[in-house]
Design an enzyme around this catalytic site. Structure first.
Site: not given
Ligand code: ITT
Length: 190
Positions: A7, A68, A148
């Site tokens: 990532s 994901d 986030f």
């Protein structure tokens, strides 16, 4: 054990590192010299998780795991889902994504939603998938500045605060990523 986390999302890497049990070390893509953006062209969350893990194993030769994730909103038939990052356009702008989502749901009483994470682990020539789901509701407005992505508009089930209003450790204990990652750790400990 040292594992590469496929990532480049710094927030995800920080969340995963904060959940690490002793004995497992995680390194991000920059630490293995991978600075390219890995294509995410699959049409499912699991498909993109596999693509990311396979890319790193194929190009860099490491055992690794990828994450994901996406936000699935009930009233939008599961959108934005696999397209969460680019919901409001290619810029991957979280504020624009949330503004679009709040506009789509304006006046809608059906606020149910879930975050989904699929982690793909490539280890010793085998691939394993681990899923985590966190149910909740979409707030009427953005609240909080931690976390986030869509955190400021997501209120996890049983809570009144958004993910962006609670500390990272507390989010990890109930989040989609935390649930998927604890399944990965349990697998590694076997
Ligand atoms: P990778 O490098 O790991 O691919 P990414 O930012 O492209 O990082 P994803 O494709 O998995 O990550 O995530 C899609 C979007 O879903 C991401 O940009 C966020 O907007 C949102 N998202 C994922 N996990 C989230 C979380 O825990 N809280 C809030 N939003 C999240």
């Amino acid at each position: 054990m040292k594992l590469v986390f496929a990532s480049s999302n710094k927030n995800k890497i920080a969340e995963i590192k904060a959940m690490l049990p002793s004995g497992i070390e995680v390194v991000g893509l920059e630490e293995i010299g991978c600075f390219e953006e890995i294509p995410e062209t699959a049409d499912t969350i699991a498909g993109n998780a596999k693509l990311k893990a396979d890319y790193v194993t194929r190009h860099f030769g490491y055992d690794c795991f990828s994450d994901d994730s996406g936000l699935e909103v009930d009233a939008l038939d599961g959108a934005p889902g696999v397209y969460s990052a680019r919901y409001a356009g290619a810029a991957k702008d979280s504020d624009a994504n949330m503004d679009k989502l709040l506009a789509e749901l304006h006046g809608n009483e059906n606020r149910g939603a879930q975050f989904k994470t699929v982690i793909a682990l490539n280890l010793n020539g085998e691939q394993h998938l681990f899923e985590g789901i966190a149910r909740g509701t979409i707030a009427e407005a953005k609240q909080g500045n931690q976390g986030f992505g869509y955190d400021p508009v997501f209120v996890p089930e049983g809570k009144t605060l958004t993910f962006a209003q609670i500390p990272m450790q507390e989010k990890a204990a109930m989040s989609h990523r935390g649930i998927a990652f604890s399944k990965l750790v349990a697998h590694l400990k076997k």
